[in-house]
Design a protein around this motif. Sequence first.
Motif, mmCIF file in Angstrom:
data_model
loop_
_atom_site.group_PDB
_atom_site.id
_atom_site.type_symbol
_atom_site.label_atom_id
_atom_site.label_comp_id
_atom_site.label_asym_id
_atom_site.label_seq_id
_atom_site.Cartn_x
_atom_site.Cartn_y
_atom_site.Cartn_z
ATOM 1 N N MET A 6 -0.692 -10.141 -0.234
ATOM 2 C CA MET A 6 -1.420 -10.048 -1.504
ATOM 3 C C MET A 6 -2.710 -9.269 -1.282
ATOM 4 S SD MET A 6 -1.171 -10.801 -4.707
ATOM 5 C CE MET A 6 0.053 -12.130 -4.709
ATOM 6 N N VAL A 7 -2.843 -8.158 -1.976
ATOM 7 C CA VAL A 7 -4.039 -7.329 -1.860
ATOM 8 C C VAL A 7 -5.053 -7.768 -2.905
ATOM 9 C CG1 VAL A 7 -4.960 -4.987 -1.943
ATOM 10 C CG2 VAL A 7 -2.663 -5.387 -1.043
ATOM 11 N N ALA A 8 -6.277 -7.985 -2.470
ATOM 12 C CA ALA A 8 -7.360 -8.328 -3.396
ATOM 13 C C ALA A 8 -7.819 -7.043 -4.072
ATOM 14 C CB ALA A 8 -8.510 -8.987 -2.644
ATOM 15 N N LEU A 9 -7.224 -6.724 -5.218
ATOM 16 C CA LEU A 9 -7.537 -5.492 -5.937
ATOM 17 C C LEU A 9 -8.753 -5.701 -6.831
ATOM 18 C CD1 LEU A 9 -4.102 -3.973 -7.107
ATOM 19 C CD2 LEU A 9 -5.715 -3.014 -5.452
ATOM 20 N N THR A 17 -7.251 1.786 -1.917
ATOM 21 C CA THR A 17 -6.754 2.500 -0.745
ATOM 22 C C THR A 17 -6.027 1.556 0.194
ATOM 23 O OG1 THR A 17 -8.599 4.064 -0.934
ATOM 24 C CG2 THR A 17 -7.426 4.018 1.159
ATOM 25 N N VAL A 18 -6.489 0.319 0.295
ATOM 26 C CA VAL A 18 -5.789 -0.692 1.089
ATOM 27 C C VAL A 18 -4.355 -0.849 0.588
ATOM 28 C CG1 VAL A 18 -5.634 -3.181 1.510
ATOM 29 C CG2 VAL A 18 -7.789 -2.012 1.870
ATOM 30 N N ALA A 19 -4.206 -0.992 -0.730
ATOM 31 C CA ALA A 19 -2.867 -1.162 -1.304
ATOM 32 C C ALA A 19 -1.992 0.059 -1.008
ATOM 33 C CB ALA A 19 -2.980 -1.386 -2.805
ATOM 34 N N TRP A 20 -2.565 1.245 -1.144
ATOM 35 C CA TRP A 20 -1.802 2.476 -0.886
ATOM 36 C C TRP A 20 -1.378 2.554 0.578
ATOM 37 C CZ3 TRP A 20 -2.796 6.837 2.177
ATOM 38 C CH2 TRP A 20 -1.929 7.925 1.973
ATOM 39 N N LEU A 21 -2.297 2.228 1.491
ATOM 40 C CA LEU A 21 -1.982 2.286 2.917
ATOM 41 C C LEU A 21 -0.845 1.332 3.270
ATOM 42 C CD1 LEU A 21 -5.560 2.400 4.517
ATOM 43 C CD2 LEU A 21 -3.787 4.156 4.767
ATOM 44 N N LEU A 22 -0.915 0.106 2.780
ATOM 45 C CA LEU A 22 0.119 -0.879 3.092
ATOM 46 C C LEU A 22 1.459 -0.479 2.489
ATOM 47 C CD1 LEU A 22 -1.906 -4.206 2.667
ATOM 48 C CD2 LEU A 22 -1.175 -3.130 4.806
ATOM 49 N N LYS A 23 1.402 0.090 1.298
ATOM 50 C CA LYS A 23 2.637 0.559 0.659
ATOM 51 C C LYS A 23 3.251 1.696 1.484
ATOM 52 C CE LYS A 23 5.649 0.638 -2.709
ATOM 53 N NZ LYS A 23 5.393 1.282 -4.006
ATOM 54 N N ILE A 120 -3.309 -12.127 3.102
ATOM 55 C CA ILE A 120 -4.053 -11.363 2.108
ATOM 56 C C ILE A 120 -4.668 -10.146 2.804
ATOM 57 C CG2 ILE A 120 -4.575 -13.439 0.780
ATOM 58 C CD1 ILE A 120 -7.560 -13.026 1.738
ATOM 59 N N ALA A 121 -4.934 -9.116 2.013
ATOM 60 C CA ALA A 121 -5.588 -7.916 2.536
ATOM 61 C C ALA A 121 -6.750 -7.577 1.631
ATOM 62 C CB ALA A 121 -4.602 -6.750 2.600
ATOM 63 N N THR A 122 -7.897 -7.259 2.228
ATOM 64 C CA THR A 122 -9.088 -6.926 1.453
ATOM 65 C C THR A 122 -9.636 -5.571 1.896
ATOM 66 O OG1 THR A 122 -10.787 -7.854 2.927
ATOM 67 C CG2 THR A 122 -9.640 -9.395 1.451
#
Length: 378
Positions: A6-9, A17-23, A120-122
């Motif tokens: 779960m990304v803390a958007l 950018t975190v979400a994009w990198l993980l994707k 989670i990712a922040t």
Amino acid sequence: MSDLIMVALSGGVDSSTVAWLLKQQGEPIAGMFMKNWEEEDTVSGCTAEDDAADARRVAEILGIDFHGRNFAAEYWDDVFEHFLAELKAGRTPNPDILCNREIKFRTFVEHARDLGAKAIATGHYARRRDNDDGTVSLLKGVDHNKDQSYFLYALDQEQLSHALFPLGELTKPEVRELAARADLPVAAKKDSTGICFIGERNFDQFIANYLDAEPGEIRTSEGTVIGTHQGLIHYTLGQRKGLNIGGLKDFPEAPWYVTYKDIDHNVLYAEQQTDHPTLMSTELEAGQLNWIRRRPEAGERLHAKVRYRQPDQTCRVESINDNGLVLSFERPQRAVTPGQAVVLYDGDECLGGGTITKNNAPLPEQLLRTLNKESVQA
């Protein structure tokens, strides 16, 4: 529990950018936006509605599930009330540290787990290291201009073990470049600054909605009255702006700096020297300690920060126990402020820290005379 992260958007460039990198790495992810302040409170400068829209838009572009959660009640109870109590007591709190511990890495995590997330990712600029003994360490981000380990020192092993910091190895310019390359709509979005619930509004005007402030005298260390303050809750050590002192015939036209807050007598002290002795400390005491992986030992030489983005300061642990520590510095430190955090480092590893309770800067001469007089009368 699935492999979902779960990304803390937040709607900003870092978390996007975190979400994009993980994707890009093929990780199964979803995004969650936290609303921590009620916008119905019109004195706030928060832009939660716009930020939520940006976060949702990024999630749609990346093709990931999006969740919105309102943590305003938890934020009020666990962060904001503490913030007000500390101000009222004359201290200068840092709500971002408490928000990380209580909201982002506790309440948010609970909701993420309810949705099946394993981690989670922040967008924090920090790093996590998994050690051979099964513990985890918190490390500085490689971009020392953006390193945010200072704000994460209050986390524990459990909280860190399920946290990912994909930006820890990147610099801010690199993050913006990645966001632009990915055509993320927030690539050039301005970074948020300050405290969310205050936003762009005037701090003094905002706080006046929640706390009463009693005006009083501003004095020099020797007792000369040089002005009137609007309430001690509005000032912090080392502060220059907002004192409204000027046109004094016996003093040069030079800036004034807050050197001491006498809560018992409602007096604010100020001087025209940025390094006045009352502002300089070679030692501090701290309580409410938290150690991430290991507790420092008495006599150990480390580095510390008494404020965010301060260069590392060489220090020595003079004494330490479960309730507090005494720390001495190789060089005098300016404006060591009760209520703020002191965070200790062993190289790049953040060991933890605590809340500053006292510094050893000398008291103003006039206050010492007042205290001595009161002691004699008693």
